[in-house]
Each structure stands twice: as structure tokens, then as C-alpha cells.
Write an enzyme that holds these catalytic residues in place. Sequence first.
Site, PDB file in Angstrom:
ATOM      1  N   ASN A   1     121.629   9.813 -46.847  1.00 24.41           N
ATOM      2  CA  ASN A   1     122.413   9.873 -48.159  1.00 24.41           C
ATOM      3  C   ASN A   1     123.979   9.696 -47.753  1.00 24.41           C
ATOM      4  O   ASN A   1     124.434  10.458 -46.976  1.00 24.41           O
ATOM      5  CB  ASN A   1     122.024  10.924 -49.018  1.00 24.41           C
ATOM      6  CG  ASN A   1     123.090  11.057 -50.200  1.00 24.41           C
ATOM      7  OD1 ASN A   1     122.915  10.209 -51.121  1.00 24.41           O
ATOM      8  ND2 ASN A   1     124.306  12.016 -50.198  1.00 24.41           N
ATOM      9  N   GLU A   2     124.688   8.787 -48.345  1.00 23.46           N
ATOM     10  CA  GLU A   2     126.129   8.539 -48.266  1.00 23.46           C
ATOM     11  C   GLU A   2     126.288   8.940 -46.791  1.00 23.46           C
ATOM     12  O   GLU A   2     127.261   9.734 -46.465  1.00 23.46           O
ATOM     13  CB  GLU A   2     126.713   9.398 -49.102  1.00 23.46           C
ATOM     14  CG  GLU A   2     126.582   9.135 -50.658  1.00 23.46           C
ATOM     15  CD  GLU A   2     127.411   9.776 -51.585  1.00 23.46           C
ATOM     16  OE1 GLU A   2     128.286  10.852 -51.376  1.00 23.46           O
ATOM     17  OE2 GLU A   2     127.639   9.209 -52.806  1.00 23.46           O
TER      18      GLU A   2
ATOM     19  N   GLN B   1     122.976  13.611 -62.709  1.00 18.99           N
ATOM     20  CA  GLN B   1     121.839  14.018 -62.232  1.00 18.99           C
ATOM     21  C   GLN B   1     120.971  14.724 -63.480  1.00 18.99           C
ATOM     22  O   GLN B   1     121.845  15.049 -64.521  1.00 18.99           O
ATOM     23  CB  GLN B   1     121.993  15.200 -61.303  1.00 18.99           C
ATOM     24  CG  GLN B   1     122.568  14.847 -59.903  1.00 18.99           C
ATOM     25  CD  GLN B   1     122.534  15.877 -58.875  1.00 18.99           C
ATOM     26  OE1 GLN B   1     121.789  16.721 -59.105  1.00 18.99           O
ATOM     27  NE2 GLN B   1     123.404  15.604 -57.716  1.00 18.99           N
TER      28      GLN B   1
ATOM     29  N   TYR C   1     129.465   5.653 -59.618  1.00 21.64           N
ATOM     30  CA  TYR C   1     129.998   6.507 -60.412  1.00 21.64           C
ATOM     31  C   TYR C   1     131.033   6.062 -61.330  1.00 21.64           C
ATOM     32  O   TYR C   1     132.101   5.346 -60.670  1.00 21.64           O
ATOM     33  CB  TYR C   1     130.397   8.151 -59.571  1.00 21.64           C
ATOM     34  CG  TYR C   1     129.357   8.633 -59.067  1.00 21.64           C
ATOM     35  CD1 TYR C   1     128.607   9.472 -60.127  1.00 21.64           C
ATOM     36  CD2 TYR C   1     129.124   8.919 -57.734  1.00 21.64           C
ATOM     37  CE1 TYR C   1     127.554  10.223 -59.703  1.00 21.64           C
ATOM     38  CE2 TYR C   1     128.168   9.645 -57.553  1.00 21.64           C
ATOM     39  CZ  TYR C   1     127.262  10.299 -58.190  1.00 21.64           C
ATOM     40  OH  TYR C   1     126.035  11.094 -57.931  1.00 21.64           O
TER      41      TYR C   1
ATOM     42  N   GLU D   1     118.996  17.608 -57.557  1.00 23.40           N
ATOM     43  CA  GLU D   1     119.441  17.888 -56.088  1.00 23.40           C
ATOM     44  C   GLU D   1     119.755  19.505 -56.210  1.00 23.40           C
ATOM     45  O   GLU D   1     120.053  19.953 -57.323  1.00 23.40           O
ATOM     46  CB  GLU D   1     121.032  17.478 -55.859  1.00 23.40           C
ATOM     47  CG  GLU D   1     121.432  17.784 -54.283  1.00 23.40           C
ATOM     48  CD  GLU D   1     122.996  17.160 -54.298  1.00 23.40           C
ATOM     49  OE1 GLU D   1     123.343  16.274 -55.142  1.00 23.40           O
ATOM     50  OE2 GLU D   1     123.413  17.208 -53.000  1.00 23.40           O
TER      51      GLU D   1
ATOM     52  N   GLU E   1     122.275   6.691 -57.472  1.00 17.67           N
ATOM     53  CA  GLU E   1     123.197   7.674 -58.104  1.00 17.67           C
ATOM     54  C   GLU E   1     124.201   7.006 -59.076  1.00 17.67           C
ATOM     55  O   GLU E   1     124.906   6.019 -58.720  1.00 17.67           O
ATOM     56  CB  GLU E   1     124.209   8.294 -57.003  1.00 17.67           C
ATOM     57  CG  GLU E   1     123.396   9.508 -56.021  1.00 17.67           C
ATOM     58  CD  GLU E   1     123.906  10.390 -55.238  1.00 17.67           C
ATOM     59  OE1 GLU E   1     125.202  10.735 -55.642  1.00 17.67           O
ATOM     60  OE2 GLU E   1     123.386  10.827 -54.407  1.00 17.67           O
TER      61      GLU E   1
HETATM   62  O1  AHR Z   1     125.674  13.551 -57.247  1.00 17.82           O
HETATM   63  C1  AHR Z   1     126.557  14.632 -56.704  1.00 17.82           C
HETATM   64  C2  AHR Z   1     127.110  14.107 -55.296  1.00 17.82           C
HETATM   65  O2  AHR Z   1     127.527  13.004 -55.528  1.00 17.82           O
HETATM   66  C3  AHR Z   1     125.814  14.042 -54.283  1.00 17.82           C
HETATM   67  O3  AHR Z   1     125.381  15.061 -53.670  1.00 17.82           O
HETATM   68  C4  AHR Z   1     126.301  12.849 -53.383  1.00 17.82           C
HETATM   69  O4  AHR Z   1     125.425  12.118 -52.895  1.00 17.82           O
HETATM   70  C5  AHR Z   1     127.405  12.196 -54.363  1.00 17.82           C
HETATM   71  O5  AHR Z   1     128.679  12.044 -53.614  1.00 17.82           O
END
Ligand code: AHR
Length: 535
Positions: A206-207, A384, A280, A52, A334
Site C-alpha cells: 500500500n502506498e 473510509q 483524495y 483500516e 482510496e
Molecule cells: O485513509 C487514510 C490513509 O490515507 C491510508 O492509511 C493511507 O493509505 C493513505 O495515505
Amino acid sequence: MNRRNFLRASAYLSAGAVAGVRPALAADADIEITAQQAGPIISPHLYGQFIEHLGGVIYDGIWVGRESKIANIDGIRTQFVDDMKRIAVPNYRWPGGCFADGYHWRDGIGNPAKRPRTYNYWQASMPKGLYETETNEFGIHEFMHLCRLCGAEPYLATNMASGGPQEFHDWVSYCNAPPGTVSLADERAENGDKQPFGVQFWGVGNESWGCGGDMTPEEYAMLYRRFVTQFPAYDPKPFLVAVGPRGHAKDLDLGWTNGFFAAMQGGHRSRVDGLSVHYYTDFRNTPERVATFDARGWYDVIREGLRTETVIQQHWAAMGKYDPEHHTRLIVDEWGVWYRRGEEIAPTYLLSQPLTLRDALHTAVTFDIFNRHADKIAMANVAQTINCIHSLFLAQGDRFARTPVYYIFEMYRNHMQSQLAQMNIRCDELKVPSRNGDATMPGLSGSASFNGKNLTVTLTNPSLDSSVAARIRLTTGSIVEGRGSILTHSEMNAGNTFDRPNEVKLAPFPVTVRGNVTEISIPKHAVVSLQLRMA
Ligand code: AHR
């Protein structure tokens, strides 16, 4: 301190005995592997990447510029390309993340010197007085060049929050229209790429429940339909990914998945090929630090990573209520361990984390989960790739280091495009310390796959105290030879820094085989990868 619980089913002990072979080690773990034509193929895309426009990911991480003194290929860091090829990178998701919903693809084409400088979503997270200005030097052509250099497929995330369907459809035409057909194809050719990019994977937003528009699942479903109905039908047939849940929410965000699919019922014809799940291992709001921790922190992070399996299972079950045939597959685009701020390699390298062996073990158990659920997951992308969260690399100027996580990608490489083998692990649970009192966790994690006569077995021993003597038995056929590699270190919090880039690295792991059995001792806090050749 943890201790293994030695309550073991005696019935299994006798079932595991092999006539004429006396185990050289008293087995702490008995592993049975059946390599037959039944399991799903493990898509290489499960080992995908996410890059990103955020802090030091693109600029300096990947893109150093054509005039840079750092070795580069047309502006792209050579070492990055070499290392990504080494792990056979299958794809890159780009340009975000939250950045994608403010990104206008036209800003990133044409003469680089004339491209506009624009606002970057991550500006708001920069330390006071520092700027995250988007130069647009790295646009779609540079991105596609990176993909081609590495042999990776592109996965583009479109802008839904500040862009509209037309901007999206124009981007699709610009990327995929055959030469000489529409003006956008001519423009692509003028910018250096006559041949279409052939982008198959499209993330529609995205999100969207957060930075991507702050929508309800119903609002998003309506917008999704508008975005995909007029999708230009060029080759290849698109794989359309809808925004899915925030899997790390306490309730796993099942409400989003249910709400979205419910809103897509009732005769709507829009296809959803993939549902994006973000998971996450989220320690942002805890005292846990990246590289300074105790046994509680070690186990808490790895245990939290194991929740990935629950997230996959529960969302898959929810999707099955609306889509019993399971046309829609999961895209975990992610994932990674996200610690609180404060240990970045430099202030502008937002969310960069000096990862350790703990994160490598977290990666290994995550990959074992992905492999075991290869029938449900079509793609996964680590968040990432470089200089951000769960990175494979840290880079700053001419300094570069592979994190311990990189080596897990290397160790698991042979699972890609192999067929999942059935693996039964009998191993005592570990009793482990935790910030919330004592807890338990599996004493061993693993997965196995085969490709012709080649069997790949990956195993993780999370214990900080004891090795695991493991006896691996093939239920059919025998093993002719074996070799292996191991990732471990004497210190649980060891990592690679710019000054000591080779502190944690792979070492050979000897494997001896006898008939259909191999017996190994997996040291404490270690990951091993075995390559066994079957007769
Ligand atoms: O990976 C960092 C951020 O985490 C991304 O931009 C977003 O999609 C997520 O909240």
C-alpha cells in the site's frame, strides 16, 4: 453567485424535439439516453469499501466486542451490518492503508485473550498522551465473519514494508488452502474456519512510495516480482493489485505509473491485474473546513472531485503504452474528500469528519465518473467506511449516524451489475466562485445504466442558486413508468449528527413519463436517482 451561461447550440434544440409532445418545462438540460448492448457492465466492486485499523474505524466503529451492550453479532455492530446489507456492499479492503505495512497477520489469530498488543502505525498521529494500541481482537477470522455477514468479498492488503514474501505466502495459504492439505489449513480449522476463505483480491503493498516503504517505482517493481512469483496457487485465481500512484499529487504522479510499468517490461513474467490509484480530494493543507464553508468552498470541493476523471484517463493512457491490451485495470482503492484536522467527533477518532450535503454531491459526481469509466476500473473503495475521512457512518458507543454520503450509495445501488447506457447531457456550464477567482464547471453531472427493462438514471445539480429543468429522452423504446428519490436540504452545509441523525435523508421524487420522455426539475444542490421501466 453563479449564473448559467445560456449559449446553447440551436441545432441541438431542434434535434431534441419530440413529435406530438410539447415539453411541459423549458429545458435547461437535454439528456439523451441510449440503452443498447454496447456499454460495459458496471462492476458492483466500484461501490467498494475500505476499513483500516485507524482511530475509530475498526474498534468501536465496526467491532464493539462480544460483551458489549451495543447490539452486536459476535462482536460486530449490528446496525453497521444491517446498513451495509441495505446498500449491497460488494467488498471490504482491509487491514489498511498505512497500518497494513506494519501488520503481522499472525498477531490476529487464536484465542483473543492471548493475542499480543502491538504498535499501530497511527499511534504517531494520536494527540499527546493518548494511545492507539492494537489489541488484535479483530483479525482475519473476525474480518471474514464481517464479510460473510454482509455478503461482501474480502480484499486484503499485504505487508511489504515490514513483512516479507514468506509471511505473505503463508497468509495466502492460511486463507485459501483446502482443508487438511497443509498445516496452515489445519491451523485455520483449529481457529474456527475449516473451509477456506477464498480470498481473490490481494493488494501487494500500500502506498509503497510513502508509508508503505518509501520506495522508488523501480525498487517497488523488483519487490513486487519477489512477492508474487511464488504466490501459492490455490483457488480462486488471484487478482493481484500493484501499488499505483498518488493521484492527488499536482502532476498526478504519472512518473510512478510510467516508472513501475517500465521496470516491469523486458520479459518479466509477473502478472499485474490491477493498479491501485489513490485519489483524495485533498483539502488538508487549505483553510477549508468540513461543515463551515461558503459558496467558494462548496464549488471548489466538488470541482476538485471532478478531477478524478482526469486522473483515470491519464493513468489509463500511460498504462496503455506498456500494456496496449489493457490487461491491467485501475483499482481506485482510496478516494474521498480529506479536510484538515480539527473537527473529529472525539480526539482518538482520528480523521473522523462530520460530512455534509457537499460531500454527498461530491460522492455522486464521483460515482458518475466511475460508471462512465467502468471499462477501465475494476474496483473502487471509499476511504473510509466509518469514522474516517469520507465516511458513510459516524459511531461512538451507542450513538450512530448515517452521513449524507451513505444515501448516495443507496441511490446508486441499482447501477451495480447493470450495463452502462450512453448518456449525452446538453446543459450550460455554471460560472462559479472559487478561492482562486471565478471558475466554470458542468451544470449537470450524471450517468445511466440498464438491467433488462430497468433503467437507472442518476443526476446531480451542483448549483447553489438554481434548479435545472431537465428533459430526458430515450433514443430507442419508450418508458412505461418511473419513480425516483432525491437527496437535498435547504442548507448546503447540512449534515447528520448523533443528536440529529435524520437531518439529511432520502425523499421520494415523483416522476411522470410520456412516451419516451420524462421531464423533471432538479432542485438546486440536489442529487436525484430515477428508476425508469422501459417497454
Ligand atoms: O485513509 C487514510 C490513509 O490515507 C491510508 O492509511 C493511507 O493509505 C493513505 O495515505
